[in-house]
Design a protein around this motif. Structure first.
Motif, PDB file in Angstrom:
ATOM      1  N   ARG A 152       0.827  -1.205   0.000  1.00  0.00           N
ATOM      2  CA  ARG A 152       0.000   0.000   0.000  1.00  0.00           C
ATOM      3  C   ARG A 152       0.866   1.263   0.000  1.00  0.00           C
ATOM      4  N   MET A 153       1.920   1.254   0.782  1.00  0.00           N
ATOM      5  CA  MET A 153       2.812   2.413   0.820  1.00  0.00           C
ATOM      6  C   MET A 153       3.461   2.664  -0.535  1.00  0.00           C
ATOM      7  N   HIS A 154       4.016   1.636  -1.107  1.00  0.00           N
ATOM      8  CA  HIS A 154       4.752   1.793  -2.358  1.00  0.00           C
ATOM      9  C   HIS A 154       3.847   2.175  -3.522  1.00  0.00           C
ATOM     10  N   ALA A 155       2.559   1.861  -3.402  1.00  0.00           N
ATOM     11  CA  ALA A 155       1.605   2.229  -4.457  1.00  0.00           C
ATOM     12  C   ALA A 155       1.116   3.671  -4.314  1.00  0.00           C
ATOM     13  N   HIS A 156       1.485   4.325  -3.205  1.00  0.00           N
ATOM     14  CA  HIS A 156       1.103   5.723  -2.992  1.00  0.00           C
ATOM     15  C   HIS A 156       2.188   6.593  -3.616  1.00  0.00           C
ATOM     16  N   HIS A 157       1.874   7.275  -4.719  1.00  0.00           N
ATOM     17  CA  HIS A 157       2.888   7.926  -5.536  1.00  0.00           C
ATOM     18  C   HIS A 157       2.877   9.444  -5.412  1.00  0.00           C
ATOM     19  N   ALA A 158       4.027  10.020  -5.726  1.00  0.00           N
ATOM     20  CA  ALA A 158       4.170  11.471  -5.850  1.00  0.00           C
ATOM     21  C   ALA A 158       5.022  11.745  -7.081  1.00  0.00           C
ATOM     22  N   PRO A 159       4.815  12.880  -7.750  1.00  0.00           N
ATOM     23  CA  PRO A 159       5.589  13.180  -8.960  1.00  0.00           C
ATOM     24  C   PRO A 159       7.030  13.576  -8.673  1.00  0.00           C
TER      25      PRO A 159
ATOM     26  N   LEU B   4      22.099   3.094 -17.782  1.00  0.00           N
ATOM     27  CA  LEU B   4      21.052   2.187 -18.249  1.00  0.00           C
ATOM     28  C   LEU B   4      19.682   2.513 -17.659  1.00  0.00           C
ATOM     29  N   VAL B   5      19.641   3.343 -16.631  1.00  0.00           N
ATOM     30  CA  VAL B   5      18.384   3.632 -15.932  1.00  0.00           C
ATOM     31  C   VAL B   5      17.604   4.711 -16.678  1.00  0.00           C
ATOM     32  N   ALA B   6      16.369   4.386 -17.050  1.00  0.00           N
ATOM     33  CA  ALA B   6      15.517   5.340 -17.766  1.00  0.00           C
ATOM     34  C   ALA B   6      14.862   6.312 -16.785  1.00  0.00           C
ATOM     35  N   PRO B   7      14.538   7.522 -17.223  1.00  0.00           N
ATOM     36  CA  PRO B   7      13.887   8.496 -16.337  1.00  0.00           C
ATOM     37  C   PRO B   7      12.552   7.975 -15.813  1.00  0.00           C
ATOM     38  N   ARG B   8      12.166   8.463 -14.646  1.00  0.00           N
ATOM     39  CA  ARG B   8      10.912   8.070 -14.023  1.00  0.00           C
ATOM     40  C   ARG B   8      10.195   9.326 -13.522  1.00  0.00           C
ATOM     41  N   THR B   9       8.881   9.326 -13.625  1.00  0.00           N
ATOM     42  CA  THR B   9       8.121  10.530 -13.285  1.00  0.00           C
ATOM     43  C   THR B   9       7.271  10.382 -12.030  1.00  0.00           C
ATOM     44  N   GLU B  10       7.323   9.241 -11.354  1.00  0.00           N
ATOM     45  CA  GLU B  10       6.595   9.098 -10.098  1.00  0.00           C
ATOM     46  C   GLU B  10       7.371   8.189  -9.157  1.00  0.00           C
ATOM     47  N   HIS B  11       7.160   8.426  -7.864  1.00  0.00           N
ATOM     48  CA  HIS B  11       7.944   7.737  -6.850  1.00  0.00           C
ATOM     49  C   HIS B  11       7.030   7.260  -5.736  1.00  0.00           C
ATOM     50  N   GLY B  12       7.372   6.113  -5.147  1.00  0.00           N
ATOM     51  CA  GLY B  12       6.546   5.529  -4.101  1.00  0.00           C
ATOM     52  C   GLY B  12       6.948   5.997  -2.722  1.00  0.00           C
ATOM     53  N   LEU B  13       6.047   5.823  -1.772  1.00  0.00           N
ATOM     54  CA  LEU B  13       6.308   6.181  -0.379  1.00  0.00           C
ATOM     55  C   LEU B  13       7.074   5.037   0.275  1.00  0.00           C
ATOM     56  N   VAL B  14       8.263   5.321   0.792  1.00  0.00           N
ATOM     57  CA  VAL B  14       9.119   4.283   1.365  1.00  0.00           C
ATOM     58  C   VAL B  14       9.560   4.674   2.769  1.00  0.00           C
ATOM     59  N   HIS B  15       9.907   3.677   3.556  1.00  0.00           N
ATOM     60  CA  HIS B  15      10.413   3.894   4.907  1.00  0.00           C
ATOM     61  C   HIS B  15      11.834   4.436   4.864  1.00  0.00           C
TER      62      HIS B  15
END
Length: 216
Positions: free
Chosen positions: A38-45, A103-114
């Protein structure tokens, strides 16, 4: 106004429960997996500490992967100056970090992590529910960073927390970066009068070996 939410959780840590009640620990571990999902699915830009973003602040750096790379290169430099084996492999480790970052592609959203979640940061209620503690570092970041840390701390029990869909390139970069951090940090402490020197020496040695094993 400041508000404190207090709960009396008497079941001890998940880490202790692994030894004292394995069946209860498995139940709590499954609950922890659901909580993390649930935490990791909660995203922010944007990435950064949750409290910083809530205040409208902006974290340093241009991306999670670039921030991790920059810190890893700093850790590599520090470790190379304190251990000859890292010093001898510095060029190869530098190249490996940079090639993984590329090799890492850009990402536009991030999950809530501890941020640094080990079994000692999880309390268990009398009903077997997992309760996260030490959440002052809660942040939006790549969930791969969390999973690399989980894999290091939960070892053979990590399978219960694993999830599909993680970026293998981010995982590779973050694992090497984390290993180098766990070499540089303990070696830095050993420059002073840290009391439990054997513990820090063991952490540094183990992660040094693991970092070198990640070289192609």
């Amino acid at each position: 106004m400041r508000l404190a939410v207090v709960e009396d959780v008497r079941g001890g840590t998940l880490e202790a429960l692994f030894d004292t009640d394995p069946a209860a620990a498995r139940k709590a571990l499954a609950d922890l997996a659901r909580t993390l999902g649930r935490m990791h699915a909660h995203h922010a830009p944007r990435y950064g500490r949750a409290d910083l973003l809530e205040r409208g602040g902006v974290a340093l750096g241009s991306s999670c992967e670039q921030l991790v790379l920059d810190r890893a290169l700093g850790d590599l430099g520090e470790a190379a100056g304190r251990d000859g084996r890292i010093g001898a492999a510095r060029g190869r480790l530098d190249d490996r970090l940079r090639s993984l970052r590329a090799l890492v592609a850009p990402r536009t959203e991030h999950g809530l992590v501890h941020g640094e979640l080990g079994p000692d940061h999880v309390l268990v209620t009398s009903e077997g529910e997992a309760v996260l503690i030490d959440i002052e570092g809660l942040m939006y970041f790549d969930v791969e960073w969390e999973h690399v840390f989980l894999r290091l701390r939960f070892h053979e029990r990590y399978g219960a927390l694993a999830r599909p869909g993680l970026d293998p390139r981010r995982l590779a970069l973050y694992e090497l970066a984390m290993r180098l951090s766990l070499v540089a940090g303990p070696l830095r402490l050993l420059d002073g009068d840290f009391p439990d020197r054997e513990l820090m020496e063991g952490i540094a040695e183990h992660n040094l070996e693991e970092a070198l094993a990640l070289l192609p």
